[in-house]
Design an enzyme around this catalytic site. Sequence first.
Site, PDB file in Angstrom:
ATOM      1  N   ASP A  25       0.810  -1.215   0.000  1.00 31.74           N
ATOM      2  CA  ASP A  25       0.000   0.000   0.000  1.00 31.74           C
ATOM      3  C   ASP A  25       0.846   1.268   0.000  1.00 31.74           C
ATOM      4  O   ASP A  25       0.333   2.363   0.172  1.00 31.74           O
ATOM      5  CB  ASP A  25      -0.907   0.011   1.234  1.00 31.74           C
ATOM      6  CG  ASP A  25      -0.119  -0.079   2.541  1.00 31.74           C
ATOM      7  OD1 ASP A  25       0.821  -0.887   2.611  1.00 31.74           O
ATOM      8  OD2 ASP A  25      -0.447   0.644   3.499  1.00 31.74           O
ATOM      9  N   HIS A  26       2.153   1.132  -0.244  1.00 29.80           N
ATOM     10  CA  HIS A  26       3.081   2.239  -0.098  1.00 29.80           C
ATOM     11  C   HIS A  26       2.958   3.304  -1.191  1.00 29.80           C
ATOM     12  O   HIS A  26       3.436   4.429  -1.019  1.00 29.80           O
ATOM     13  CB  HIS A  26       4.519   1.718  -0.079  1.00 29.80           C
ATOM     14  CG  HIS A  26       4.781   0.706   1.011  1.00 29.80           C
ATOM     15  ND1 HIS A  26       4.156  -0.518   1.035  1.00 29.80           N
ATOM     16  CD2 HIS A  26       5.599   0.741   2.082  1.00 29.80           C
ATOM     17  CE1 HIS A  26       4.576  -1.197   2.090  1.00 29.80           C
ATOM     18  NE2 HIS A  26       5.445  -0.466   2.739  1.00 29.80           N
ATOM     19  N   TYR A 145      -0.217   2.264  15.369  1.00 29.89           N
ATOM     20  CA  TYR A 145       1.079   2.847  15.705  1.00 29.89           C
ATOM     21  C   TYR A 145       0.897   4.001  16.681  1.00 29.89           C
ATOM     22  O   TYR A 145      -0.162   4.631  16.741  1.00 29.89           O
ATOM     23  CB  TYR A 145       1.769   3.359  14.441  1.00 29.89           C
ATOM     24  CG  TYR A 145       1.990   2.309  13.396  1.00 29.89           C
ATOM     25  CD1 TYR A 145       3.024   1.388  13.501  1.00 29.89           C
ATOM     26  CD2 TYR A 145       1.149   2.233  12.285  1.00 29.89           C
ATOM     27  CE1 TYR A 145       3.227   0.422  12.535  1.00 29.89           C
ATOM     28  CE2 TYR A 145       1.336   1.260  11.313  1.00 29.89           C
ATOM     29  CZ  TYR A 145       2.380   0.356  11.446  1.00 29.89           C
ATOM     30  OH  TYR A 145       2.567  -0.605  10.491  1.00 29.89           O
ATOM     31  N   ARG A 147       2.028   7.506  17.030  1.00 27.52           N
ATOM     32  CA  ARG A 147       2.646   8.577  16.248  1.00 27.52           C
ATOM     33  C   ARG A 147       1.870   9.875  16.450  1.00 27.52           C
ATOM     34  O   ARG A 147       0.661   9.910  16.255  1.00 27.52           O
ATOM     35  CB  ARG A 147       2.659   8.223  14.753  1.00 27.52           C
ATOM     36  CG  ARG A 147       3.514   7.010  14.399  1.00 27.52           C
ATOM     37  CD  ARG A 147       3.379   6.646  12.942  1.00 27.52           C
ATOM     38  NE  ARG A 147       4.174   5.473  12.603  1.00 27.52           N
ATOM     39  CZ  ARG A 147       4.107   4.824  11.442  1.00 27.52           C
ATOM     40  NH1 ARG A 147       3.271   5.260  10.511  1.00 27.52           N
ATOM     41  NH2 ARG A 147       4.863   3.769  11.228  1.00 27.52           N
ATOM     42  N   LYS A 176      -1.608  -5.194  13.741  1.00 28.43           N
ATOM     43  CA  LYS A 176      -0.252  -4.984  13.238  1.00 28.43           C
ATOM     44  C   LYS A 176       0.369  -3.837  14.017  1.00 28.43           C
ATOM     45  O   LYS A 176      -0.230  -2.761  14.141  1.00 28.43           O
ATOM     46  CB  LYS A 176      -0.283  -4.641  11.751  1.00 28.43           C
ATOM     47  CG  LYS A 176       1.070  -4.257  11.172  1.00 28.43           C
ATOM     48  CD  LYS A 176       0.964  -3.906   9.692  1.00 28.43           C
ATOM     49  CE  LYS A 176       2.295  -3.437   9.135  1.00 28.43           C
ATOM     50  NZ  LYS A 176       2.230  -3.148   7.681  1.00 28.43           N
ATOM     51  N   GLY A 201       7.403  -4.281   9.289  1.00 25.13           N
ATOM     52  CA  GLY A 201       8.810  -4.395   8.914  1.00 25.13           C
ATOM     53  C   GLY A 201       9.590  -3.119   9.112  1.00 25.13           C
ATOM     54  O   GLY A 201      10.816  -3.145   9.263  1.00 25.13           O
ATOM     55  N   GLY A 229       6.682  -5.116   4.276  1.00 23.71           N
ATOM     56  CA  GLY A 229       6.617  -4.649   2.898  1.00 23.71           C
ATOM     57  C   GLY A 229       7.955  -4.441   2.248  1.00 23.71           C
ATOM     58  O   GLY A 229       8.461  -5.288   1.521  1.00 23.71           O
TER      59      GLY A 229
END
Length: 264
Positions: A25-26, A145, A147, A176, A201, A229
Site C-alpha cells: 500500500d506504499h 502505531y 505517532r 499490526k 517491517g 513490505g
Amino acid sequence: MFGKSVRLERIMDRNTGNCVIVPMDHGISIGPVPGLIDMKKTVDDVANGGATAVLMHKGLIRYSHRSSGNDIGLIMHLSASTDIGVSSNSKVLVTSVEEAIKSGADAVSVHLNVGAETEGEMLSDIGRVSKECAEWGMPFLVMAYARGPKIQNSYDPQAVAHAARVATELGADIVKCSYTGDIDSFRDVVKGALAPVVIAGGPKMKSDSDILHMVYDSIQAGGHGVSIGRNVFQHNNIEKMTRAISDIVLEGYTVEESMKKNLS
C-alpha cells in the site's frame, strides 16, 4: 462470525494460526517505488515464496492479478494519506467494506495513529469499519502505531502496547504493530493486545539477518506473524526472502536454518 472464520483461513495458515502478509500500500504514501511497478511479478514472487496474503489499495487489484504461482489471500486497505500532505499521520477512509467484498477481498485493513492530532476521527472511522466487518463477516486488520506530537519514541513498549490494545478494543481481528526491539517487552505487547499480533517491517533494513532475527524473536514472544513490505518487495530476490520469512513463521525454522536454505 462464521464468515470471518472462513475468510481468516484464506489469509492465515490453518496449521499454525500464523500469517505472512506482504503489504503493498506504499504507493499512496511515498509514490511508485521499486518493487511496486511490475505488480503481477511481485505478487507472483511473494505467493511462490509462501506468503499467506498481500495487502493493497483498491486500484492496484486490477494490476496485480497473478499470471501464475500459488494462491494467496487478498487484504484491501481502506485508509490513506500521503507523505507530501500537510499531515501524513492523519489517515482518512478512501473506500468501504462493501467495496472490498465486491473487489474479491478476503479481509480489510485500516491504519490508526494513536496520538495523532486527528486521532479522534481515526478512532471513529475504525469503530464504523469494525461494525461493518461484523455485519459482513469480514476479517479486520488494524495497523496500530503510536505517532503524534506527544510521541517521543514510537517504538517505546508502553506506547506500542497501548496502540495495540486500542485496536483490539475497537474490534480488530488481527493487530499490526511495531516490534519493540526485544523479546521480553514484545511479549508484554502480545499479552496486552489479546488479539493476534503481527509485526511491521519498518524502514528498509541493513541486512537479511537483521530482518530474520526480528521475525524470529517476535514469534518467540508469542506473535502470530509479520506484515512486512519494503524489506520483502525491495529485496533483490523477493521470492527467496519471502520463503526465508515464511519458513520461520510457518515452519518453525531458526534464523540460521532459514538463511542456509534460502539466502546462502
